[in-house]
Structures are given as structure tokens and as C-alpha cells.
Design an enzyme around this catalytic site. Structure first.
Site, short mmCIF file in Angstrom:
data_model
loop_
_atom_site.label_atom_id
_atom_site.label_comp_id
_atom_site.label_asym_id
_atom_site.label_seq_id
_atom_site.Cartn_x
_atom_site.Cartn_y
_atom_site.Cartn_z
N LYS A 79 0.83 -1.21 0.00
CA LYS A 79 0.00 0.00 0.00
C LYS A 79 0.86 1.25 0.00
CE LYS A 79 -2.20 -0.89 3.82
NZ LYS A 79 -1.57 -2.20 4.15
N ARG A 156 -9.68 0.65 8.92
CA ARG A 156 -9.48 -0.79 9.03
C ARG A 156 -10.69 -1.49 9.63
NH1 ARG A 156 -3.28 -2.36 10.75
NH2 ARG A 156 -2.28 -1.61 8.84
N ARG A 190 11.16 -7.89 4.66
CA ARG A 190 11.30 -6.44 4.81
C ARG A 190 12.49 -6.06 5.67
NH1 ARG A 190 5.23 -4.20 5.98
NH2 ARG A 190 5.42 -5.55 7.80
N ARG A 234 11.95 -5.21 11.33
CA ARG A 234 11.02 -4.74 12.34
C ARG A 234 10.77 -5.83 13.37
NH1 ARG A 234 6.18 -2.21 8.82
NH2 ARG A 234 5.03 -3.30 10.45
N ARG A 245 -1.24 -11.18 12.36
CA ARG A 245 -1.64 -9.89 11.83
C ARG A 245 -2.55 -10.06 10.61
NH1 ARG A 245 3.13 -7.43 9.68
NH2 ARG A 245 3.97 -7.45 11.78
#
Length: 299
Positions: A79, A156, A190, A234, A245
Site C-alpha cells: 500500500k 481498518r 522487509r 522490524r 496480523r
């Protein structure tokens, strides 16, 4: 969210103007020394007067930049990447609630510690906190003369969507989709440069095609040599946390997709691969390929 719900029921979309989201929510949310809290003493008539005043004094944005778009999609789908590109193309701000939360997490205090516990376990941040951060960001943008927005990571939940719908006119909701196998690999790959803050991805995704789905190839987004030794991941990018998640996201956001689908505002876009393959197809889906070609020619 009792206060926000009362305000939403009192004012329908027909009686509210665009670009009043921040003024509206700032009146229904206050910040204490420990963080944002709902103000139980808010007066509805005062809130209405403040909203009307904000509507009448807000500058009219130029028509060519008055985009009010929302990006939906699972965490890690991309996104931020595509919203940022469209932000540059259209000349409107890209506002990512995930970035707002991470900025808050980098601060000190009891609230920051509580948020870290939620985020590190893949839990969603409470509505009232997200709305408070977003309203402050929109207010700051309004004071700088920004017009339009591309929201990334909000709403959300249906509750958030109802509040947003009640105070601003969302033109389009772009729902990015990606195969779960690729999504999991992207999230685990990531990396962030601890020095410059650049975002990279070390995953090389190559999924064989079958009778149902074509082959998908997404090359890694590797850092420059000076960032290679400074890459960090992260804390919440572990397989267990990512799966949790995604489970929570799908449970909470499917009703949001239906909310916008019923209103004829939802554009479903299945990412066929990496940026080189997906970006031109997304532009075509949005009827923006001519604008992109013109800007590329000028550049």
C-alpha cells in the site's frame, strides 16, 4: 468511540463538506499528558458550530488535486509503495497511519510502551488512538494548504469507515490483493536501513504457475552498498506475528470492503507481480496512464 458515534449520527454526509475531517475529530478527541483520550464533556452544539465554521472558512482546493482516495490491503501488500507513487503523480499528500503510529512508538512514555506490546504481538491499535493521530495530521496539512489525500492504513474497521464517511467524501477505495504465500514472504523479507531509514526487501519471490494462477515473480529490492551492513528488521516481522496480523486483518477488514463495495467505491486490484509489472496495470485500472506518460515526458 461513544462521542464520535454521537457526532456521526447527528451529522449526515449531506450536511458536511469535504476537508473537515480533522476539525471534526479534533473536537471529539483530546490529548492528555499521557496521550489521546476521548473527551466525555464535549458539547454537541459547540462541535456543530466548530464544524460549520471550519466548512465555511476552508479554502476550496483546486479541482485537479482534489483526490480523496483510500488504500486497503493486508499488511505488507505494498500500500505504501503504490500510494506514495500516486501521491507524487497526483500532487496530493500520502498519509500512512502506520507511519504515524511508528512515530509515536519512537517517543517515550507509558502509552508508547503499551502500544509496543500491541504491535509486537500483531494486534490492531485502538480506533480512538488512530483517529486522534490522523486528525492531527490532517489538521497540520490543512494549515499548510494541502488539498486532497491518499489514506494508507485507514479505515481498518467498519466503525472507522462510518466515521470517515460521515465527515468527508471518499472518492475511491483501492483494495490491493496479493497471494498469501507471496505476502508472507514479502513481510518476512522487509528490511530498514538503521541510518537513512530506507525501506528494502531481501525476499526473491518466484511462485510457479498452475491451471488457476499464473507464475508470479517479484525480485528483491536490495539496498545500495552503503546500507547493506546497516539493515534491520522490524520487531513485529516474525512469521508468527505476521500470520496473526493477517488473520486479524482479514477478519476486521472484509466488512470494510463490503461497506465500500455497496457504495460503488471499491476497486479490487490483484497485484500480478512486482512494481515493474504491477504499476502500469494499476495506472490503467485508474485511467491515469496518459497523465503518467505526460509527466514522464516532461521529466
Amino acid at each position: 468511540m461513544a462521542v464520535s458515534h454521537r457526532l456521526f449520527r447527528l451529522y449526515s454526509p449531506a450536511t458536511t463538506a469535504k476537508n473537515t475531517f480533522s476539525s471534526f475529530l479534533i473536537r471529539s478527541l483530546s490529548s492528555s499528558p499521557s496521550g489521546p483520550t476521548l473527551d466525555p464533556e464535549i458539547d454537541l452544539e459547540e462541535a456543530r458550530a466548530q464544524l460549520e465554521k471550519s466548512s465555511s472558512t476552508s479554502p476550496t482546493p483546486s479541482k485537479d488535486r482534489n483526490f480523496h482516495w483510500v488504500f486497503l490491503g493486508c499488511p505488507g501488500v505494498g500500500k505504501g509503495t503504490y500510494a506514495s507513487r500516486l501521491s507524487s503523480l497526483l500532487g496530493v499528500p500520502h498519509i500512512a497511519t502506520g507511519d504515524l503510529v511508528r512515530d509515536e512508538l519512537s517517543s517515550s512514555g507509558l502509552l508508547s510502551s503499551q502500544l509496543k506490546e500491541l504491535v509486537n504481538h500483531g494486534k490492531l491499535v485502538p480506533d480512538e488512538f488512530i483517529i486522534s493521530l490522523l486528525s492531527k495530521r490532517l489538521q497540520a496539512g490543512k494549515e499548510k494548504g494541502e488539498s486532497g489525500y491518499i489514506l494508507d492504513g485507514f479505515p481498518r474497521t467498519v466503525t472507522q469507515a462510518e466515521i470517515l464517511e460521515g465527515v468527508t467524501n471518499v472518492d475511491l477505495v483501492i483494495n490491493l490483493k496479493l497471494r498469501e504465500e507471496a505476502l508472507l514472504a514479502k513481510c518476512l523479507g522487509r528490511r530498514i536501513c538503521s541510518e537513512c531509514g530506507g525501506n528494502y526487501n531481501v525476499a526473491c519471490i518466484d511462485i510457479k504457475g498452475d491451471d488457476v494462477s499464473p507464475r508470479m515473480y517479484m525480485p528483491p529490492l536490495l539496498p545500495p552498498p552503503n546500507c547493506e551492513s546497516k539493515l534491520i528488521s522490524r520487531a513485529d516481522d516474525t512469521e508468527e506475528v505476521v500470520k496473526e496480523r493477517l488473520r486479524i486483518y482479514n477478519k476486521m477488514t472484509q466488512p470494510v470492503e463490503e461497506f465500500y463495495r455497496k457504495r460503488g467505491k471499491l476497486l479490487e486490484f490483484e497485484l500480478p507481480g512486482g512494481i515493474p509489472e504491477s504499476w502500469p496495470k494499476l495506472l490503467r485500472a485508474l485511467h491515469l496512464e496518459d497523465l503518467y506518460d505526460k509527466q514522464s515526458a516532461i521529466a
